[in-house]
Design a protein around this motif. Sequence first.
Motif, PDB file in Angstrom:
ATOM      1  N   CYS A 216       0.862  -1.187   0.000  1.00  0.00           N
ATOM      2  CA  CYS A 216       0.000   0.000   0.000  1.00  0.00           C
ATOM      3  C   CYS A 216       0.886   1.220   0.000  1.00  0.00           C
ATOM      4  CB  CYS A 216      -0.894   0.007   1.235  1.00  0.00           C
ATOM      5  SG  CYS A 216      -2.063  -1.360   1.240  1.00  0.00           S
ATOM      6  N   ASP A 217       0.532   2.231  -0.802  1.00  0.00           N
ATOM      7  CA  ASP A 217       1.340   3.447  -0.808  1.00  0.00           C
ATOM      8  C   ASP A 217       0.502   4.651  -0.373  1.00  0.00           C
ATOM      9  OD1 ASP A 217      -0.189   3.876  -3.083  1.00  0.00           O
ATOM     10  OD2 ASP A 217       1.480   4.637  -4.274  1.00  0.00           O
ATOM     11  N   TYR A 218       1.185   5.717  -0.056  1.00  0.00           N
ATOM     12  CA  TYR A 218       0.564   6.968   0.400  1.00  0.00           C
ATOM     13  C   TYR A 218       0.877   8.033  -0.638  1.00  0.00           C
ATOM     14  CZ  TYR A 218       0.083   4.858   5.068  1.00  0.00           C
ATOM     15  OH  TYR A 218      -0.248   4.051   6.126  1.00  0.00           O
ATOM     16  N   LEU A 273       4.058  -6.913 -13.922  1.00  0.00           N
ATOM     17  CA  LEU A 273       2.741  -6.317 -14.124  1.00  0.00           C
ATOM     18  C   LEU A 273       2.229  -5.814 -12.774  1.00  0.00           C
ATOM     19  CD1 LEU A 273       0.450  -5.708 -16.122  1.00  0.00           C
ATOM     20  CD2 LEU A 273      -0.458  -7.990 -15.672  1.00  0.00           C
ATOM     21  N   TYR A 274       1.745  -4.570 -12.786  1.00  0.00           N
ATOM     22  CA  TYR A 274       1.307  -3.868 -11.576  1.00  0.00           C
ATOM     23  C   TYR A 274      -0.193  -3.672 -11.722  1.00  0.00           C
ATOM     24  CZ  TYR A 274       1.005   0.748  -8.996  1.00  0.00           C
ATOM     25  OH  TYR A 274       0.699   1.815  -8.211  1.00  0.00           O
ATOM     26  N   CYS A 275      -0.950  -4.176 -10.761  1.00  0.00           N
ATOM     27  CA  CYS A 275      -2.403  -4.020 -10.789  1.00  0.00           C
ATOM     28  C   CYS A 275      -2.805  -3.204  -9.560  1.00  0.00           C
ATOM     29  CB  CYS A 275      -3.041  -5.412 -10.769  1.00  0.00           C
ATOM     30  SG  CYS A 275      -4.837  -5.406 -10.676  1.00  0.00           S
ATOM     31  N   PHE A 289      -3.934  -0.774 -14.502  1.00  0.00           N
ATOM     32  CA  PHE A 289      -2.725  -1.591 -14.629  1.00  0.00           C
ATOM     33  C   PHE A 289      -1.569  -0.670 -14.987  1.00  0.00           C
ATOM     34  CE2 PHE A 289      -5.771  -5.040 -15.181  1.00  0.00           C
ATOM     35  CZ  PHE A 289      -5.138  -6.078 -14.510  1.00  0.00           C
ATOM     36  N   ASN A 290      -0.368  -1.005 -14.495  1.00  0.00           N
ATOM     37  CA  ASN A 290       0.836  -0.318 -14.927  1.00  0.00           C
ATOM     38  C   ASN A 290       1.830  -1.358 -15.427  1.00  0.00           C
ATOM     39  OD1 ASN A 290       0.102   2.405 -14.294  1.00  0.00           O
ATOM     40  ND2 ASN A 290       0.346   1.881 -12.138  1.00  0.00           N
ATOM     41  N   ALA A 291       2.713  -0.910 -16.319  1.00  0.00           N
ATOM     42  CA  ALA A 291       3.588  -1.835 -17.036  1.00  0.00           C
ATOM     43  C   ALA A 291       4.979  -1.925 -16.412  1.00  0.00           C
ATOM     44  CB  ALA A 291       3.688  -1.389 -18.498  1.00  0.00           C
ATOM     45  N   ARG A 292       5.053  -1.792 -15.098  1.00  0.00           N
ATOM     46  CA  ARG A 292       6.342  -1.605 -14.411  1.00  0.00           C
ATOM     47  C   ARG A 292       6.135  -1.805 -12.929  1.00  0.00           C
ATOM     48  NH1 ARG A 292       4.748   2.874 -11.846  1.00  0.00           N
ATOM     49  NH2 ARG A 292       3.076   3.990 -12.872  1.00  0.00           N
ATOM     50  N   PHE A 293       7.226  -1.762 -12.154  1.00  0.00           N
ATOM     51  CA  PHE A 293       7.104  -1.693 -10.706  1.00  0.00           C
ATOM     52  C   PHE A 293       6.601  -0.313 -10.289  1.00  0.00           C
ATOM     53  CE2 PHE A 293      10.328  -5.175  -9.966  1.00  0.00           C
ATOM     54  CZ  PHE A 293       9.510  -5.931  -9.140  1.00  0.00           C
ATOM     55  N   GLY A 294       5.958  -0.210  -9.144  1.00  0.00           N
ATOM     56  CA  GLY A 294       5.604   1.092  -8.587  1.00  0.00           C
ATOM     57  C   GLY A 294       6.784   1.681  -7.837  1.00  0.00           C
ATOM     58  N   ASP A 295       6.682   2.942  -7.530  1.00  0.00           N
ATOM     59  CA  ASP A 295       7.654   3.630  -6.693  1.00  0.00           C
ATOM     60  C   ASP A 295       6.838   4.400  -5.667  1.00  0.00           C
ATOM     61  OD1 ASP A 295       9.483   5.414  -5.557  1.00  0.00           O
ATOM     62  OD2 ASP A 295      10.599   5.658  -7.428  1.00  0.00           O
ATOM     63  N   PRO A 296       6.820   4.082  -4.400  1.00  0.00           N
ATOM     64  CA  PRO A 296       7.812   3.314  -3.625  1.00  0.00           C
ATOM     65  C   PRO A 296       7.574   1.818  -3.490  1.00  0.00           C
ATOM     66  CG  PRO A 296       6.256   4.309  -2.114  1.00  0.00           C
ATOM     67  CD  PRO A 296       5.816   4.699  -3.506  1.00  0.00           C
ATOM     68  N   GLU A 297       6.648   1.226  -4.247  1.00  0.00           N
ATOM     69  CA  GLU A 297       6.362  -0.198  -4.022  1.00  0.00           C
ATOM     70  C   GLU A 297       7.564  -1.096  -4.305  1.00  0.00           C
ATOM     71  OE1 GLU A 297       4.330   1.935  -5.575  1.00  0.00           O
ATOM     72  OE2 GLU A 297       2.222   1.447  -5.268  1.00  0.00           O
ATOM     73  N   ALA A 298       8.385  -0.756  -5.321  1.00  0.00           N
ATOM     74  CA  ALA A 298       9.563  -1.591  -5.610  1.00  0.00           C
ATOM     75  C   ALA A 298      10.486  -1.657  -4.398  1.00  0.00           C
ATOM     76  CB  ALA A 298      10.323  -1.030  -6.814  1.00  0.00           C
TER      77      ALA A 298
HETATM   78  N1  GLY Z   1       3.212   4.291  -6.483  1.00  0.00           N
HETATM   79  C1  GLY Z   1       2.442   4.472  -7.640  1.00  0.00           C
HETATM   80  C2  GLY Z   1       3.147   4.325  -8.909  1.00  0.00           C
HETATM   81  O1  GLY Z   1       4.321   4.001  -8.973  1.00  0.00           O
HETATM   82  O2  GLY Z   1       2.521   4.520  -9.948  1.00  0.00           O
END
Ligand code: GLY
Length: 424
Positions: A216-218, A273-275, A289-298
């Motif tokens: 989970c991100d903020y 794959l990021y959902c 959907f995103n085609a990459r890791f999230g930031d800060p999720e990675a």
């Molecule tokens: N943390 C959201 C993103 O990377 O898109």
Amino acid sequence: MRVLVIGSGAREHAIVWKLAQSPRNPELYAAPGNAGTAQIATSLDVRADDVEGMLAAVREHAIDLTVVGPEAPLVAGLVDRFRSERLRVFGPTRAAARIESSKSFAKQTMAAAGVPTAAFAVFDDREAAAAHVRKLGMLRPGTPIVVKADGLAAGKGVVVAADAEEALGALKRMMEDRAFGEAGARVLIEECLRGPEVSVFCFTDGVRVTPLVAACDYKRIHDGDRGPNTGGMGGYSPPPWWDAAIERRIRETCVEPVVRALAASGSPYTGVLYCGLMLTDDGPQVIEFNARFGDPEAQLVLPRLENDLLDVIDAVLDGRLDALDLRWSDEATVAVVLASGGYPGSYETGVPITGLDRMPSEALVFHAATALRGETLVTSGGRVLTAVGRGATIADARRTAYEAADRIDFAGEYHRGDIASFAT
Ligand code: GLY
Ligand code: AMP
């Protein structure tokens, strides 16, 4: 073996950090990288979305594998170009990355695959879009309406409007004023969902999907989720409610149908794959959907990957994910992003950073906007560093993350104080 990571954020530092632990001892490169990646990888001065420049750098340095961090190179067709040159590259093609770069394509793919997602309509014409908004406003007065620019808008192309009037204003900004350029030529109008949000990630070889990991991100700048949106101010993994049953439900109803649909359409998706989901009263519903890791999720999930990342990448690229036993550890992680005062508005750069030599042993620090001025580490952008704590519980990880964040100092330094505060 020489491996290049494209990008310059804390996400890319986390990818480089994880690759550096491979028993295969790869020689690491980052383009353009930052002062953190420079401690373990050679920096190459090439912009992330400069496809031809990247190709030349890969040839010059005899790179064996290229790993793409952000979306811009994917959308610029870097993976397609590298593949046509028979270069090994980890990331989806431009066609597959449309799952992120075109929200209408993503929604249409989801709808056709039966994936639970908010009701929506797509418009290229402002008058038709406005008529739809007015109709929704009359049918359900006072109900929020979500307006989205179809294309990439640096995370700013979504407006959750309180009512029809506000939604009409958003339509004008996107379609008439072109606040997001061509990204706003087409808009989506969506039903507003409610519930806690979660990001889930998997690796896929186009056919198979690994077990999901959740974080989970903020997004807002201030405590209590107040103030403007940012690139992300922190997060935690896993969410306390995450378990095998919800993992399986989301994988089977949200992720696998989309992977199958992309393969069936002739554009199989390979990579991470990021959902993004919302857990509504009617169950999980996909936001995007995103085609990459999230930031800060990675920065949150890569420390929890038990496998050698190079083994995972090989299995994805060789279509052998069935032979890989991918495991996410039970460890908890909490990330606190340290930003320049004033971010996401204007801020100073070139400010000296101290305290990084006094980090707790369970902490990791990933650099984002840092640079070296002579021997001095200085800030070079808005989100400067991510402090990550690891521990048996979210509470332990949180303690370590804040201990690290509190020891790092630069003039104007700002971080949220309420990341994972449910665990105190
Ligand atoms: N943390 C959201 C993103 O990377 O898109
Ligand atoms: P996106 O750019 O698609 O990540 O959307 C940004 C944010 O807008 C999401 O993280 C959600 O918080 C919110 N959002 C997007 N779509 C919806 C929706 N249909 N209902 C409620 N909130 C939404």
